[in-house]
Design a protein around this motif. Structure first.
Motif, PDB file in Angstrom:
ATOM      1  N   MET A 298      81.256 120.761  14.412  1.00 23.04           N
ATOM      2  CA  MET A 298      80.589 122.026  14.260  1.00 23.04           C
ATOM      3  C   MET A 298      79.287 121.779  13.508  1.00 23.04           C
ATOM      4  N   THR A 299      78.238 122.399  13.952  1.00 19.84           N
ATOM      5  CA  THR A 299      76.953 122.340  13.276  1.00 19.84           C
ATOM      6  C   THR A 299      76.560 123.755  12.894  1.00 19.84           C
ATOM      7  N   ILE A 300      76.111 123.910  11.662  1.00 18.24           N
ATOM      8  CA  ILE A 300      75.640 125.223  11.218  1.00 18.24           C
ATOM      9  C   ILE A 300      74.264 125.052  10.596  1.00 18.24           C
ATOM     10  N   ASN A 301      73.472 126.088  10.685  1.00 15.94           N
ATOM     11  CA  ASN A 301      72.189 126.138   9.991  1.00 15.94           C
ATOM     12  C   ASN A 301      72.346 127.079   8.814  1.00 15.94           C
ATOM     13  N   VAL A 302      71.897 126.630   7.655  1.00 18.55           N
ATOM     14  CA  VAL A 302      72.022 127.423   6.439  1.00 18.55           C
ATOM     15  C   VAL A 302      70.633 127.708   5.899  1.00 18.55           C
ATOM     16  N   THR A 303      70.372 128.954   5.594  1.00 19.86           N
ATOM     17  CA  THR A 303      69.119 129.336   4.958  1.00 19.86           C
ATOM     18  C   THR A 303      69.412 129.652   3.500  1.00 19.86           C
ATOM     19  N   VAL A 304      68.649 128.998   2.610  1.00 24.10           N
ATOM     20  CA  VAL A 304      68.853 129.195   1.176  1.00 24.10           C
ATOM     21  C   VAL A 304      67.643 129.925   0.611  1.00 24.10           C
ATOM     22  N   ASP A 305      67.902 131.028  -0.047  1.00 23.26           N
ATOM     23  CA  ASP A 305      66.845 131.814  -0.675  1.00 23.26           C
ATOM     24  C   ASP A 305      66.152 130.967  -1.735  1.00 23.26           C
ATOM     25  N   ALA A 306      64.833 131.075  -1.828  1.00 27.39           N
ATOM     26  CA  ALA A 306      64.064 130.301  -2.805  1.00 27.39           C
ATOM     27  C   ALA A 306      64.505 130.577  -4.240  1.00 27.39           C
ATOM     28  N   ALA A 307      65.082 131.741  -4.491  1.00 21.23           N
ATOM     29  CA  ALA A 307      65.512 132.094  -5.842  1.00 21.23           C
ATOM     30  C   ALA A 307      66.970 131.700  -6.122  1.00 21.23           C
ATOM     31  N   ALA A 308      67.632 131.057  -5.160  1.00 18.88           N
ATOM     32  CA  ALA A 308      69.040 130.687  -5.345  1.00 18.88           C
ATOM     33  C   ALA A 308      69.194 129.690  -6.486  1.00 18.88           C
ATOM     34  N   ALA A 309      70.239 129.857  -7.255  1.00 19.71           N
ATOM     35  CA  ALA A 309      70.537 128.921  -8.335  1.00 19.71           C
ATOM     36  C   ALA A 309      70.938 127.577  -7.735  1.00 19.71           C
ATOM     37  N   THR A 310      70.587 126.492  -8.420  1.00 16.01           N
ATOM     38  CA  THR A 310      70.961 125.168  -7.944  1.00 16.01           C
ATOM     39  C   THR A 310      72.426 124.896  -8.259  1.00 16.01           C
ATOM     40  N   GLY A 311      73.004 123.934  -7.523  1.00 15.90           N
ATOM     41  CA  GLY A 311      74.379 123.528  -7.790  1.00 15.90           C
ATOM     42  C   GLY A 311      75.233 123.532  -6.540  1.00 15.90           C
ATOM     43  N   ALA A 312      76.486 123.125  -6.741  1.00 19.65           N
ATOM     44  CA  ALA A 312      77.439 122.993  -5.632  1.00 19.65           C
ATOM     45  C   ALA A 312      77.970 124.352  -5.199  1.00 19.65           C
ATOM     46  N   ARG A 313      78.269 124.448  -3.907  1.00 23.16           N
ATOM     47  CA  ARG A 313      78.862 125.658  -3.336  1.00 23.16           C
ATOM     48  C   ARG A 313      80.046 125.248  -2.462  1.00 23.16           C
ATOM     49  N   SER A 314      81.021 126.102  -2.363  1.00 24.67           N
ATOM     50  CA  SER A 314      82.140 125.883  -1.456  1.00 24.67           C
ATOM     51  C   SER A 314      81.780 126.440  -0.090  1.00 24.67           C
ATOM     52  N   LEU A 315      82.267 125.775   0.943  1.00 24.00           N
ATOM     53  CA  LEU A 315      82.076 126.251   2.310  1.00 24.00           C
ATOM     54  C   LEU A 315      83.425 126.692   2.857  1.00 24.00           C
ATOM     55  N   THR A 316      83.455 127.875   3.453  1.00 22.14           N
ATOM     56  CA  THR A 316      84.680 128.384   4.059  1.00 22.14           C
ATOM     57  C   THR A 316      84.419 128.656   5.532  1.00 22.14           C
TER      58      THR A 316
END
Length: 133
Positions: free
Chosen positions: A1-19
């Motif tokens: 599976m391939t997904i494209n993720v867009t991250v807001d410029a104001a998003a906090a840095t760090g690890a995220r869980s993927l569901t």
């Protein structure tokens, strides 16, 4: 599976869980499956101006958040860039300016492989060639 993720410029840095949720409502979660990195920043570009006809002049870009594989571009006709040397805080790149390059301020763009981008407005100014008489 391939997904494209867009991250807001104001998003906090760090690890995220993927569901992932299947159509049958089954789910699976990968803890720390995605890491949001800080985007690049620029504190200076040197030199800030080059004359028409300049050949293989080294431009140094100082900042933070540069990563191997980053690309540099200059939004000016007649400007050619060589191969960049990149550290986390500095990029050096040879710049050649043709004798017919467009005069004026040009934006310099640095793009990391993760698509983190910064545009330095007017980061390089192309000026008329100097003549010695």
């Amino acid at each position: 599976m391939t997904i494209n993720v867009t991250v807001d410029a104001a998003a906090a840095t760090g690890a995220r869980s993927l569901t992932v949720t299947n159509v049958d409502k089954g789910t699976a979660t990968l803890a720390s499956g995605l890491t949001v990195n800080a985007g690049p920043t620029v504190t200076s570009t040197t030199p800030s101006a080059l004359g028409r006809g300049a050949s293989a002049q080294t431009m140094t870009i100082v900042g933070t958040g540069f990563v191997a594989g980053a690309t540099v571009s200059v939004a000016a006709t007649g400007v050619t860039l060589g191969t960049a040397t990149i550290t986390a805080t500095q990029i050096t790149i040879p710049v050649t300016v043709s004798a017919t390059a467009t005069l004026g301020a040009a934006n310099v763009t640095i793009t990391n492989p993760d698509a983190g981008t910064i545009v330095v407005t007017g980061g390089l100014t192309i000026v008329a060639a100097q003549t010695i008489t």
